[in-house]
Design an enzyme around this catalytic site. Sequence first.
Site, PDB file in Angstrom:
ATOM      1  N   ARG A  47       0.902  -0.980   0.154  1.00 42.61           N
ATOM      2  CA  ARG A  47       0.115   0.081  -0.140  1.00 42.61           C
ATOM      3  C   ARG A  47       0.901   0.732  -0.092  1.00 42.61           C
ATOM      4  O   ARG A  47       1.819   1.209   0.513  1.00 42.61           O
ATOM      5  CB  ARG A  47      -0.667   0.190   1.705  1.00 42.61           C
ATOM      6  N   HIS A  99      -7.564   0.819  -6.734  1.00 45.06           N
ATOM      7  CA  HIS A  99      -7.857   0.220  -5.485  1.00 45.06           C
ATOM      8  C   HIS A  99      -8.264  -1.248  -6.028  1.00 45.06           C
ATOM      9  O   HIS A  99      -9.002  -1.245  -5.351  1.00 45.06           O
ATOM     10  CB  HIS A  99      -8.436   0.752  -4.505  1.00 45.06           C
ATOM     11  N   GLN A 131     -10.411  -4.077  -3.715  1.00 42.52           N
ATOM     12  CA  GLN A 131     -11.718  -3.596  -3.017  1.00 42.52           C
ATOM     13  C   GLN A 131     -12.596  -3.474  -3.858  1.00 42.52           C
ATOM     14  O   GLN A 131     -13.153  -3.923  -3.816  1.00 42.52           O
ATOM     15  CB  GLN A 131     -11.874  -2.110  -2.304  1.00 42.52           C
ATOM     16  N   ASP A 172     -17.332   7.182  -1.630  1.00 44.92           N
ATOM     17  CA  ASP A 172     -16.179   6.962  -0.839  1.00 44.92           C
ATOM     18  C   ASP A 172     -15.426   8.218   0.049  1.00 44.92           C
ATOM     19  O   ASP A 172     -16.334   9.531  -0.412  1.00 44.92           O
ATOM     20  CB  ASP A 172     -15.018   6.959  -1.744  1.00 44.92           C
ATOM     21  N   CYS A 225     -16.355   1.934  -0.009  1.00 46.93           N
ATOM     22  CA  CYS A 225     -14.888   1.056   0.792  1.00 46.93           C
ATOM     23  C   CYS A 225     -14.207   0.753   2.105  1.00 46.93           C
ATOM     24  O   CYS A 225     -14.184   0.414   3.217  1.00 46.93           O
ATOM     25  CB  CYS A 225     -14.803   1.146  -0.090  1.00 46.93           C
ATOM     26  N   ARG A 277     -13.687  -8.611   1.728  1.00 50.03           N
ATOM     27  CA  ARG A 277     -12.353  -8.258   1.385  1.00 50.03           C
ATOM     28  C   ARG A 277     -11.575  -9.023   1.940  1.00 50.03           C
ATOM     29  O   ARG A 277     -10.302  -9.755   1.064  1.00 50.03           O
ATOM     30  CB  ARG A 277     -12.043  -6.876   1.904  1.00 50.03           C
TER      31      ARG A 277
HETATM   32  N1  NVA Z   1      -9.748   7.411  -1.819  1.00 51.38           N
HETATM   33  C1  NVA Z   1      -9.829   6.208  -0.127  1.00 51.38           C
HETATM   34  C2  NVA Z   1      -9.879   5.153   0.244  1.00 51.38           C
HETATM   35  C3  NVA Z   1      -9.363   4.399   1.255  1.00 51.38           C
HETATM   36  C4  NVA Z   1     -10.102   3.111   1.354  1.00 51.38           C
HETATM   37  C5  NVA Z   1      -8.008   6.534   0.659  1.00 51.38           C
HETATM   38  O1  NVA Z   1      -7.177   6.420  -1.135  1.00 51.38           O
HETATM   39  O2  NVA Z   1      -7.746   7.268   1.517  1.00 51.38           O
HETATM   40  N1   CP Z   2     -11.594   0.281   2.437  1.00 52.18           N
HETATM   41  C1   CP Z   2     -10.151  -0.182   2.245  1.00 52.18           C
HETATM   42  O1   CP Z   2      -9.331  -0.284   2.121  1.00 52.18           O
HETATM   43  O2   CP Z   2     -10.120   0.005   4.571  1.00 52.18           O
HETATM   44  P1   CP Z   2      -8.713   0.363   5.287  1.00 52.18           P
HETATM   45  O3   CP Z   2      -7.733   1.556   4.202  1.00 52.18           O
HETATM   46  O4   CP Z   2      -8.563   0.417   6.016  1.00 52.18           O
HETATM   47  O5   CP Z   2      -7.644  -1.050   4.525  1.00 52.18           O
END
Ligand code: NVA
Ligand code: CP
Length: 304
Positions: A102, A129, A132, A219, A259, A287
């Site tokens: 990540r 992502h 997800q 989101d 998400c 997930r």
């Molecule tokens: N768009 C959000 C998704 C989190 C799962 C982020 O990147 O923080």
């Molecule tokens: N939706 C998602 O990826 O959650 P986290 O940021 O908690 O991993």
Amino acid sequence: MKHLLKLADLSKEEILDILDTADQLKKEKKQGIPHPILQGKALGMIFRKSSTRTRVSFEVGMYDLGGTALFLSSHDLQIGRGEPIQDTARVLSRYLDGIMIRTFDQEEVEALAQCGSIPVINGLTDYCHPCQVLADLMTIREYKGKLEGLKLCYIGDGNNMANSLIAGGITTGMQVAIACPDDYRPDEELMQWAKSNGEFLCTGNIEEAAAGADVLYTDVWASMGQEGEAEERKKIFKNYQINDSVMAIAKPDAMVLHCLPAHREEEITGKVLEAHADEIFEEAENRLHAQKAVLVKLLSQSRQ
Ligand code: NVA
Ligand code: CP
């Protein structure tokens, strides 16, 4: 399939195959049937950003499959002190059977895959992502019985979630409509691809995007790394919210997905979120199952 870097790399058949495997693994887990398919395998999980769902579902997923997972925070790894990703990739490839990462730049994930010799899974970048959206597609199929022909409407920032929903939705034959402000549109190249490969709309008009939708999705307005813009974004995205008025435009049996984490009274009202909590938390659970399917596909073929 050697890696999961972005959903646009996968064919419809590959996505459906992952979803079928995920359904099977979910069924087995509910029935208490063990499936130690990845016994003796180790997954490294590199995190440059926070996580609740991704971290815990990958870790438990590896445990369920008989393997092990290592949480590798970038604050503790030498990459946090500047060791090149190319060297990290070559070192970790000698210890592990797969890497989940990540991070911010999609290029970093691609470089890890290119320089290492083990499967790499994208656990979220600023661009996309994919894990997800595999869980999202699994959840939609569970509730609606199909994907093909359904209308998916995403309301909000044209961010990593929007990009992956476009790629996954169009590839599986869904109609995809995005409602976002002009300056916050999803990736242009991806939208061009979506227009030539399916039914796709990107508009500033929420009513147009949500009309007759089978699935409504949103989101956060400020993603990880955009905390400094949060106040400005609250003003820009003020109207891009899933609320009762939007629900009234969608199909009467429309489902709502998020998400998570969710910001109540920003991108979604608390009322709509709670009314659709069953779907949203099933989505979060999925997930685990969807990622286990990805792990089985990628790691059962990797180095023995
Ligand atoms: N768009 C959000 C998704 C989190 C799962 C982020 O990147 O923080
Ligand atoms: N939706 C998602 O990826 O959650 P986290 O940021 O908690 O991993």
